[in-house]
Design a protein around this motif. Structure first.
Motif, PDB file in Angstrom:
ATOM      1  N   ILE A 122      90.009 128.733  46.111  1.00 54.77           N
ATOM      2  CA  ILE A 122      89.947 127.372  45.082  1.00 54.77           C
ATOM      3  C   ILE A 122      91.313 126.210  45.536  1.00 54.77           C
ATOM      4  N   SER A 123      90.653 125.613  45.535  1.00 51.37           N
ATOM      5  CA  SER A 123      91.405 123.986  46.340  1.00 51.37           C
ATOM      6  C   SER A 123      90.482 123.337  45.298  1.00 51.37           C
ATOM      7  N   TYR A 124      91.407 121.763  44.413  1.00 44.84           N
ATOM      8  CA  TYR A 124      91.313 120.772  43.306  1.00 44.84           C
ATOM      9  C   TYR A 124      91.470 119.989  43.782  1.00 44.84           C
ATOM     10  N   ALA A 125      90.940 119.142  43.635  1.00 42.44           N
ATOM     11  CA  ALA A 125      90.615 117.838  44.019  1.00 42.44           C
ATOM     12  C   ALA A 125      89.386 116.970  42.973  1.00 42.44           C
ATOM     13  N   THR A 126      90.617 115.268  42.578  1.00 37.62           N
ATOM     14  CA  THR A 126      90.380 115.066  41.844  1.00 37.62           C
ATOM     15  C   THR A 126      89.647 113.877  42.482  1.00 37.62           C
ATOM     16  N   LEU A 127      88.020 113.888  42.023  1.00 38.65           N
ATOM     17  CA  LEU A 127      86.937 112.656  42.751  1.00 38.65           C
ATOM     18  C   LEU A 127      86.158 111.918  41.477  1.00 38.65           C
ATOM     19  N   ASP A 128      85.307 111.182  41.595  1.00 41.22           N
ATOM     20  CA  ASP A 128      84.719 110.457  40.939  1.00 41.22           C
ATOM     21  C   ASP A 128      83.209 110.631  42.113  1.00 41.22           C
ATOM     22  N   VAL A 129      82.376 111.727  41.536  1.00 39.73           N
ATOM     23  CA  VAL A 129      81.345 112.186  42.237  1.00 39.73           C
ATOM     24  C   VAL A 129      80.047 111.138  42.322  1.00 39.73           C
ATOM     25  N   MET A 130      80.562 109.947  41.759  1.00 43.81           N
ATOM     26  CA  MET A 130      79.569 109.018  41.097  1.00 43.81           C
ATOM     27  C   MET A 130      79.689 107.721  42.317  1.00 43.81           C
ATOM     28  N   ASP A 131      81.238 107.911  42.586  1.00 43.21           N
ATOM     29  CA  ASP A 131      81.500 107.248  44.058  1.00 43.21           C
ATOM     30  C   ASP A 131      81.078 107.431  45.374  1.00 43.21           C
ATOM     31  N   ALA A 132      79.620 107.132  45.297  1.00 44.17           N
ATOM     32  CA  ALA A 132      79.093 107.247  46.933  1.00 44.17           C
ATOM     33  C   ALA A 132      80.019 107.171  48.215  1.00 44.17           C
ATOM     34  N   GLY A 133      81.114 106.396  48.376  1.00 43.43           N
ATOM     35  CA  GLY A 133      81.877 105.795  49.414  1.00 43.43           C
ATOM     36  C   GLY A 133      82.495 107.154  49.835  1.00 43.43           C
ATOM     37  N   ALA A 134      83.486 107.711  48.186  1.00 49.63           N
ATOM     38  CA  ALA A 134      84.874 108.608  48.024  1.00 49.63           C
ATOM     39  C   ALA A 134      84.101 109.776  48.687  1.00 49.63           C
ATOM     40  N   ARG A 135      82.799 109.862  47.575  1.00 47.89           N
ATOM     41  CA  ARG A 135      82.828 111.219  48.008  1.00 47.89           C
ATOM     42  C   ARG A 135      81.837 111.280  48.665  1.00 47.89           C
ATOM     43  N   GLU A 136      81.416 110.428  49.869  1.00 50.59           N
ATOM     44  CA  GLU A 136      81.050 110.695  51.596  1.00 50.59           C
ATOM     45  C   GLU A 136      82.137 111.274  52.219  1.00 50.59           C
ATOM     46  N   ALA A 137      83.451 110.437  52.211  1.00 51.58           N
ATOM     47  CA  ALA A 137      84.727 110.724  52.920  1.00 51.58           C
ATOM     48  C   ALA A 137      85.253 112.163  52.751  1.00 51.58           C
ATOM     49  N   PHE A 138      85.115 112.335  50.912  1.00 53.90           N
ATOM     50  CA  PHE A 138      86.086 113.449  51.216  1.00 53.90           C
ATOM     51  C   PHE A 138      85.769 115.112  51.460  1.00 53.90           C
ATOM     52  N   LEU A 139      84.018 114.717  50.882  1.00 48.01           N
ATOM     53  CA  LEU A 139      82.873 115.888  50.811  1.00 48.01           C
ATOM     54  C   LEU A 139      82.970 116.348  52.579  1.00 48.01           C
ATOM     55  N   SER A 140      82.081 115.212  52.903  1.00 49.70           N
ATOM     56  CA  SER A 140      81.994 115.497  54.235  1.00 49.70           C
ATOM     57  C   SER A 140      83.638 115.663  55.275  1.00 49.70           C
ATOM     58  N   SER A 141      84.880 115.663  55.142  1.00 44.38           N
ATOM     59  CA  SER A 141      85.994 115.839  55.595  1.00 44.38           C
ATOM     60  C   SER A 141      86.751 117.097  55.406  1.00 44.38           C
ATOM     61  N   TYR A 142      86.038 117.503  54.215  1.00 50.38           N
ATOM     62  CA  TYR A 142      85.965 119.858  53.109  1.00 50.38           C
ATOM     63  C   TYR A 142      85.488 120.201  55.115  1.00 50.38           C
ATOM     64  N   LEU A 143      84.162 119.637  54.860  1.00 48.59           N
ATOM     65  CA  LEU A 143      83.267 120.456  55.614  1.00 48.59           C
ATOM     66  C   LEU A 143      83.650 120.449  56.767  1.00 48.59           C
ATOM     67  N   SER A 144      83.229 119.386  57.559  1.00 53.01           N
ATOM     68  CA  SER A 144      84.027 119.166  59.052  1.00 53.01           C
ATOM     69  C   SER A 144      85.115 120.569  59.107  1.00 53.01           C
ATOM     70  N   ARG A 145      86.057 121.064  58.213  1.00 52.85           N
ATOM     71  CA  ARG A 145      86.815 122.069  58.776  1.00 52.85           C
ATOM     72  C   ARG A 145      86.372 122.864  59.618  1.00 52.85           C
ATOM     73  N   PHE A 146      85.154 123.118  58.727  1.00 53.14           N
ATOM     74  CA  PHE A 146      84.757 124.563  58.609  1.00 53.14           C
ATOM     75  C   PHE A 146      83.212 124.731  59.318  1.00 53.14           C
ATOM     76  N   GLY A 147      83.374 123.091  60.083  1.00 48.03           N
ATOM     77  CA  GLY A 147      82.432 123.079  61.108  1.00 48.03           C
ATOM     78  C   GLY A 147      81.378 123.338  60.231  1.00 48.03           C
ATOM     79  N   ARG A 148      80.822 122.398  59.057  1.00 47.40           N
ATOM     80  CA  ARG A 148      79.343 122.837  58.247  1.00 47.40           C
ATOM     81  C   ARG A 148      78.929 121.319  57.629  1.00 47.40           C
ATOM     82  N   SER A 149      78.178 120.751  57.228  1.00 49.22           N
ATOM     83  CA  SER A 149      77.311 120.084  57.050  1.00 49.22           C
ATOM     84  C   SER A 149      76.822 119.824  55.833  1.00 49.22           C
TER      85      SER A 149
END
Length: 265
Positions: A122-149
């Protein structure tokens, strides 16, 4: 949704009035809405039913996790782990789940990290999910670690009202549209309309300004029904199941994406 990060910290040091958490970032949320009230409604073998053939690991996203108590309870329940089990190595359901939990309040996230019994899963992160730029960068980076989208399953537990009050009708629709594009399955616990009125009333009692959008919201009334309409519009998702309601009158709704290919599912 830029919350003042002192809200959570202030609550931990003695606690503001409940209405002083205008983003839902209550410092002791699980004390008045305990996790057991939700997880008992969910079938313990749910992950096996949804994902009988994989993938592995399953990836989960918990949006608005607060200080993590419900996230941990969901994780234990869905993997069939007992309360005293601190290792997910051999879960009863035969699934491996990596759960990413985010919240707008840094103090709540810091507490979740300190108390997590499953830091490897279980990983925890501070994130404003309504900040489109911040969420795209962070979540895409996380998913890419697993080769997923996309995430296999998302959790949105008593969060929609706070998005709605702070970002209006358009913000709620955009938020739900984003989650439907990001998650193959989505478990949502919408707050009923009476909670909106109670939240606005708490702010007024504290002498604060009302929520900017409260009096102009056209999406109102039966919020479980309205959110279902938004998610299923144009066939984006379908309602799979309503698991019933908690003792505080909130439904647990499971949706499935129709826009992801069968290969992805």
């Amino acid at each position: 949704m830029a919350a003042p990060m002192s809200e959570g910290a202030e609550g931990m040091l003695g606690g503001p009035e409940p209405g002083a958490a205008p983003y839902g970032n209550f410092p002791n949320y699980s004390r008045f809405h305990p996790p057991e009230g939700r997880v008992r409604l969910l079938p313990p073998a749910l992950l096996g039913r949804l994902f009988p053939a994989g993938p592995s690991p399953l990836l989960g996203l918990d949006v608005g996790c607060n200080s993590g108590e419900l996230s941990v309870a969901l994780y234990r329940h869905l993997l069939g782990l007992q309360e005293n089990e601190a290792s997910p190595d051999q879960p009863v359901v035969g699934k491996i789940l990596n759960l990413l939990c985010c919240d707008i309040d840094a103090a709540l996230i810091a507490r979740a990290k300190r108390c997590s019994p499953f830091p490897g899963s279980i990983s925890y992160a501070t994130l404003d999910v309504m900040d489109a730029g911040a969420r795209e960068a962070f979540l895409s980076s996380y998913l890419s670690r697993f080769g997923r989208s996309t995430f296999d399953i998302g959790f949105c537990m008593s969060v929609t009202m706070w998005i709605h009050l702070n970002h209006g009708d358009d913000g709620l629709v955009e938020f739900l549209s984003y989650l439907s594009s990001l998650c193959k399955y989505l478990l949502i616990e919408p707050q009923p309309w009476k909670c909106y009125r109670a939240a606005a009333r708490r702010l007024r009692k504290l002498g604060r300004n009302d929520f900017d959008h409260f009096r102009s919201l056209a999406i109102n009334g039966d919020m479980a029904e309205r959110i279902t309409q938004i998610l299923t519009e144009d066939g984006a998702m379908e309602l799979v199941c309503c698991f019933g309601s908690t003792s505080w009158d909130r439904s647990l709704l499971l949706f499935k994406s129709n826009r992801l290919t069968e290969k992805q599912l």
